[in-house]
Design a protein around this motif. Sequence first.
Motif, PDB file in Angstrom:
ATOM      1  N   PRO A  68       7.049  10.412  10.501  1.00  0.00           N
ATOM      2  CA  PRO A  68       5.844   8.918  11.181  1.00  0.00           C
ATOM      3  C   PRO A  68       4.834   9.235  10.157  1.00  0.00           C
ATOM      4  O   PRO A  68       3.423   9.859  10.927  1.00  0.00           O
ATOM      5  N   PRO A  69       4.132   7.531   9.682  1.00  0.00           N
ATOM      6  CA  PRO A  69       3.186   7.468   9.470  1.00  0.00           C
ATOM      7  C   PRO A  69       1.817   7.842  10.313  1.00  0.00           C
ATOM      8  O   PRO A  69       2.048   7.779  11.405  1.00  0.00           O
ATOM      9  N   GLN A  70       0.723   8.044  10.082  1.00  0.00           N
ATOM     10  CA  GLN A  70      -0.360   8.349  10.992  1.00  0.00           C
ATOM     11  C   GLN A  70      -0.003   6.996  11.686  1.00  0.00           C
ATOM     12  O   GLN A  70      -0.962   5.955  11.302  1.00  0.00           O
ATOM     13  N   GLY A  71      -0.548   6.912  13.328  1.00  0.00           N
ATOM     14  CA  GLY A  71      -0.844   5.713  14.124  1.00  0.00           C
ATOM     15  C   GLY A  71       0.515   5.020  14.485  1.00  0.00           C
ATOM     16  O   GLY A  71       0.981   4.227  15.228  1.00  0.00           O
ATOM     17  N   ASN A  72       1.260   5.730  14.335  1.00  0.00           N
ATOM     18  CA  ASN A  72       3.766   5.011  14.682  1.00  0.00           C
ATOM     19  C   ASN A  72       3.563   6.155  15.615  1.00  0.00           C
ATOM     20  O   ASN A  72       5.143   5.780  16.330  1.00  0.00           O
ATOM     21  N   ARG A  73       2.945   6.652  15.991  1.00  0.00           N
ATOM     22  CA  ARG A  73       2.932   7.594  17.408  1.00  0.00           C
ATOM     23  C   ARG A  73       2.567   6.835  18.685  1.00  0.00           C
ATOM     24  O   ARG A  73       1.555   5.568  19.282  1.00  0.00           O
ATOM     25  N   LEU A  74       3.973   5.506  19.378  1.00  0.00           N
ATOM     26  CA  LEU A  74       3.537   4.313  20.640  1.00  0.00           C
ATOM     27  C   LEU A  74       2.843   5.044  21.957  1.00  0.00           C
ATOM     28  O   LEU A  74       3.896   5.968  22.448  1.00  0.00           O
ATOM     29  N   ARG A 128       0.469  -0.754  -0.047  1.00  0.00           N
ATOM     30  CA  ARG A 128       0.418   0.186   0.034  1.00  0.00           C
ATOM     31  C   ARG A 128       1.116   0.964  -0.177  1.00  0.00           C
ATOM     32  O   ARG A 128       1.687   1.038   0.659  1.00  0.00           O
ATOM     33  N   PRO A 129       0.456   1.954  -0.951  1.00  0.00           N
ATOM     34  CA  PRO A 129       0.912   3.184  -1.086  1.00  0.00           C
ATOM     35  C   PRO A 129       0.962   4.418   0.472  1.00  0.00           C
ATOM     36  O   PRO A 129      -0.373   4.031   1.009  1.00  0.00           O
ATOM     37  N   TYR A 130       1.895   4.332   1.342  1.00  0.00           N
ATOM     38  CA  TYR A 130       1.761   5.865   2.419  1.00  0.00           C
ATOM     39  C   TYR A 130       2.469   6.788   2.100  1.00  0.00           C
ATOM     40  O   TYR A 130       3.113   7.674   1.844  1.00  0.00           O
ATOM     41  N   PRO A 131       1.149   7.920   1.917  1.00  0.00           N
ATOM     42  CA  PRO A 131       1.671   9.556   2.628  1.00  0.00           C
ATOM     43  C   PRO A 131       1.720  10.014   3.381  1.00  0.00           C
ATOM     44  O   PRO A 131       1.080   9.709   4.583  1.00  0.00           O
ATOM     45  N   VAL A 132       3.055  10.587   3.301  1.00  0.00           N
ATOM     46  CA  VAL A 132       3.111  11.359   4.635  1.00  0.00           C
ATOM     47  C   VAL A 132       4.213  12.331   4.365  1.00  0.00           C
ATOM     48  O   VAL A 132       4.893  12.785   3.634  1.00  0.00           O
ATOM     49  N   GLY A 133       3.614  13.263   6.202  1.00  0.00           N
ATOM     50  CA  GLY A 133       4.488  14.472   5.819  1.00  0.00           C
ATOM     51  C   GLY A 133       6.044  15.008   6.119  1.00  0.00           C
ATOM     52  O   GLY A 133       7.181  13.668   5.721  1.00  0.00           O
ATOM     53  N   SER A 134       6.795  15.986   5.630  1.00  0.00           N
ATOM     54  CA  SER A 134       8.011  15.942   5.988  1.00  0.00           C
ATOM     55  C   SER A 134       8.300  17.101   7.036  1.00  0.00           C
ATOM     56  O   SER A 134       7.630  17.605   7.258  1.00  0.00           O
ATOM     57  N   VAL A 135       9.386  16.790   7.817  1.00  0.00           N
ATOM     58  CA  VAL A 135       9.891  18.100   8.254  1.00  0.00           C
ATOM     59  C   VAL A 135      10.252  19.422   7.228  1.00  0.00           C
ATOM     60  O   VAL A 135      10.489  20.690   8.375  1.00  0.00           O
TER      61      VAL A 135
END
Length: 261
Positions: free
Chosen positions: A243-249, A146-153
């Motif tokens: 990190p993709p949404q949801g990857n905050r532990l 699956r392609p995952y768009p993520v933000g950038s610094v």
Amino acid sequence: MTITFQQEWETWHDAHEQRRASPHGFLAITGLHWLTETPQRFDGVPGSWSTGPSGPAVTLDDGEEIIVDGSPVSGSFAFGKIPDKGDVTVEYGNIRIEVASRGGFDVVRPRDPAGPVLKAYDGTPAYPADEKWVISGDFRAFDEPRPYPVGSVAEGIEHVYESPGVITFTVDGVDHELVAFNGHTPGTLSVLFTDETSGVTTYAANRSVQVAAPAADGTVTVDFNRATNLPCAYTEFATCPLPPQGNRLPIAVEAGEKKPS
């Protein structure tokens, strides 16, 4: 002599530090220049640089010369369309010039072994190695990547990474899940994450941990002791993904690298 877990980690981290502080590594970057259709000159870089539908190009003045693929180039040179996340390295004396595409934009980044960030670098602190944070988990592959768009610094940039699946694991009786991206070596995985230490003892935006290829039954080992900082923890001239949404532990991963000193 028996090698302790801490000594094994120190050997690995020393090698990682050497690669990070290499003469033309990301600590040597001295600028991040966004190309447009209007030719521009940049400090410490020969030529006038521009980009367009055909990709980046440079026009060198009389007496200016760069090395591309081992061959000297003068006058005008077209790099052609560079794929996203791709780059071409140009040499100019002791300086290497990275010509790259990031998030749909073409950039030029010089790397100077005498640059101020590299010269001032004195190492990255880390938590003591702790076997508690070597965690067995399970990799669940998607039916199709699956392609995952993520933000950038870097403001205004969006990266798209391909995810082959998710990693699930348990800490102190609580289940967690992280979206994994493809690693640098085929079959391996790369995980971008934040946790409750982010912005406190560790870098706020992201950390990364590399995971060996899953076993035949999907078992993986996530060693958070080997969580490392991305280039954006050290330089403002980076375009690192978030990190993709949801990857905050929702736990404090007190392992791996801390904020740079």
